[in-house]
Design a protein around this motif. Structure first.
Motif, short mmCIF file in Angstrom:
data_model
loop_
_atom_site.label_atom_id
_atom_site.label_comp_id
_atom_site.label_asym_id
_atom_site.label_seq_id
_atom_site.Cartn_x
_atom_site.Cartn_y
_atom_site.Cartn_z
N ASP A 128 0.81 -1.22 0.00
CA ASP A 128 0.00 0.00 0.00
C ASP A 128 0.85 1.27 0.00
O ASP A 128 0.40 2.31 -0.48
CB ASP A 128 -0.93 0.03 1.22
N THR A 129 2.04 1.19 0.56
CA THR A 129 2.86 2.40 0.71
C THR A 129 4.17 2.36 -0.07
O THR A 129 4.98 3.28 0.06
CB THR A 129 3.19 2.62 2.20
N SER A 130 4.39 1.32 -0.89
CA SER A 130 5.67 1.18 -1.58
C SER A 130 5.47 0.98 -3.08
O SER A 130 4.89 -0.01 -3.51
CB SER A 130 6.45 -0.01 -1.02
N VAL A 131 5.97 1.96 -3.85
CA VAL A 131 5.86 1.94 -5.31
C VAL A 131 7.21 2.27 -5.91
O VAL A 131 7.93 3.14 -5.41
CB VAL A 131 4.83 3.00 -5.80
N ILE A 132 7.56 1.56 -6.97
CA ILE A 132 8.77 1.90 -7.72
C ILE A 132 8.34 2.41 -9.08
O ILE A 132 7.45 1.86 -9.71
CB ILE A 132 9.72 0.69 -7.86
N SER A 133 8.95 3.52 -9.52
CA SER A 133 8.74 4.03 -10.87
C SER A 133 9.97 3.68 -11.69
O SER A 133 11.09 4.04 -11.32
CB SER A 133 8.54 5.55 -10.87
N TYR A 134 9.74 2.97 -12.76
CA TYR A 134 10.83 2.44 -13.59
C TYR A 134 10.58 2.95 -15.01
O TYR A 134 9.53 2.66 -15.60
CB TYR A 134 10.76 0.91 -13.53
N ASP A 135 11.52 3.71 -15.56
CA ASP A 135 11.29 4.30 -16.87
C ASP A 135 12.21 3.70 -17.93
O ASP A 135 13.04 2.84 -17.64
CB ASP A 135 11.39 5.83 -16.82
N ARG A 136 12.03 4.17 -19.15
CA ARG A 136 12.80 3.63 -20.27
C ARG A 136 14.31 3.81 -20.07
O ARG A 136 15.09 2.94 -20.42
CB ARG A 136 12.36 4.28 -21.59
N ASN A 137 14.74 4.92 -19.45
CA ASN A 137 16.16 5.12 -19.17
C ASN A 137 16.69 4.07 -18.20
O ASN A 137 17.80 3.55 -18.38
CB ASN A 137 16.42 6.53 -18.62
N ASP A 138 15.91 3.75 -17.15
CA ASP A 138 16.29 2.70 -16.21
C ASP A 138 16.44 1.37 -16.94
O ASP A 138 17.39 0.63 -16.73
CB ASP A 138 15.24 2.55 -15.10
N TRP A 139 15.47 1.06 -17.79
CA TRP A 139 15.45 -0.19 -18.53
C TRP A 139 16.65 -0.31 -19.46
O TRP A 139 17.33 -1.34 -19.49
CB TRP A 139 14.13 -0.29 -19.30
N GLU A 140 16.94 0.76 -20.20
CA GLU A 140 18.09 0.74 -21.11
C GLU A 140 19.40 0.62 -20.34
O GLU A 140 20.31 -0.12 -20.75
CB GLU A 140 18.08 1.99 -22.00
N ARG A 141 19.51 1.30 -19.21
CA ARG A 141 20.72 1.22 -18.38
C ARG A 141 20.89 -0.20 -17.83
O ARG A 141 21.97 -0.77 -17.87
CB ARG A 141 20.62 2.25 -17.25
N ASP A 142 19.80 -0.81 -17.34
CA ASP A 142 19.88 -2.18 -16.82
C ASP A 142 20.21 -3.17 -17.93
O ASP A 142 20.97 -4.12 -17.70
CB ASP A 142 18.56 -2.58 -16.15
N ASN A 143 19.67 -2.97 -19.11
CA ASN A 143 19.99 -3.87 -20.23
C ASN A 143 21.45 -3.76 -20.62
O ASN A 143 22.10 -4.77 -20.90
CB ASN A 143 19.09 -3.58 -21.44
N ALA A 144 21.97 -2.54 -20.65
CA ALA A 144 23.38 -2.34 -21.01
C ALA A 144 24.30 -2.98 -19.98
O ALA A 144 25.33 -3.55 -20.31
CB ALA A 144 23.69 -0.85 -21.15
N ALA A 145 23.90 -2.91 -18.70
CA ALA A 145 24.70 -3.49 -17.63
C ALA A 145 24.44 -4.98 -17.47
O ALA A 145 25.12 -5.65 -16.70
CB ALA A 145 24.41 -2.77 -16.31
N GLN A 146 23.44 -5.49 -18.16
CA GLN A 146 23.03 -6.89 -18.08
C GLN A 146 22.83 -7.32 -16.63
O GLN A 146 23.31 -8.37 -16.21
CB GLN A 146 24.04 -7.79 -18.78
N VAL A 147 22.07 -6.49 -15.89
CA VAL A 147 21.85 -6.79 -14.48
C VAL A 147 20.81 -7.87 -14.25
O VAL A 147 20.74 -8.45 -13.19
CB VAL A 147 21.43 -5.53 -13.68
N PHE A 148 20.02 -8.15 -15.29
CA PHE A 148 18.95 -9.11 -15.10
C PHE A 148 18.47 -9.59 -16.45
O PHE A 148 18.38 -8.81 -17.38
CB PHE A 148 17.79 -8.44 -14.35
#
Length: 158
Positions: A128-148
């Motif tokens: 109820d009190t915890s939300v994460i906002s994940y945007d295209r920049n986060d996604w591209e950065r994670d893909n480049a770093a191959q974090v997951f």
């Protein structure tokens, strides 16, 4: 123009790397809010049902009332063995890393993008009190770093 769509699903998970309450198996009613970039081509841009017809059934089939699980979690092997021995078919959504809300956001962002939608932001509500906002920049950065990365190809429903 941005179209926003909301979806919900229930899923269990645990984070075996933590030494707190989240190490225990527990569940959430996840809420996701998708923010899509669309282009108007007349009196409208995209029908809301275009999103619902793909995303809703996908979440229901692969996430709702299932268990998010890291394939490196010792519990994963136990559950797979249990399924084999007892002939049960548990709904396990496999992750290549911990089932944190950050990794869930990455995986959902990838899957929804692979459905052909231009997703620009994804909000994932875990409590109820915890939300994460994940945007295209986060996604591209994670893909480049191959974090997951996922274990299986995405199967988008038509």
């Amino acid at each position: 123009m941005i179209i926003q769509k909301q979806y919900k699903f229930y899923a269990a998970h645990r984070n075996e790397e933590l030494q707190d309450k989240c190490r225990n198996l527990h569940g959430h009613r996840y809420g996701i809010v998708c923010h899509f970039q669309v282009q108007r081509t007349g009196s409208y841009s995209t029908l809301f049902s275009d999103f619902d017809d793909k995303i809703g059934p996908f979440l229901k089939e692969y996430y709702d009332h299932g268990m998010l699980i890291n394939v490196s979690d010792p519990l994963y092997a136990t559950l797979k063995n249990h399924m084999e021995v007892h002939g049960e078919d548990l709904k396990l959504r496999e992750f290549q890393g911990p089932t944190s809300v950050e990794n869930l956001a990455h995986q959902l962002f990838t899957e929804i993008t692979q459905m052909g939608f231009e997703l620009v932001r994804l909000d994932v509500q875990e409590t109820d009190t915890s939300v994460i906002s994940y945007d295209r920049n986060d996604w591209e950065r994670d893909n480049a770093a191959q974090v997951f990365s996922q274990t299986e190809p995405v199967k988008a429903t038509s």
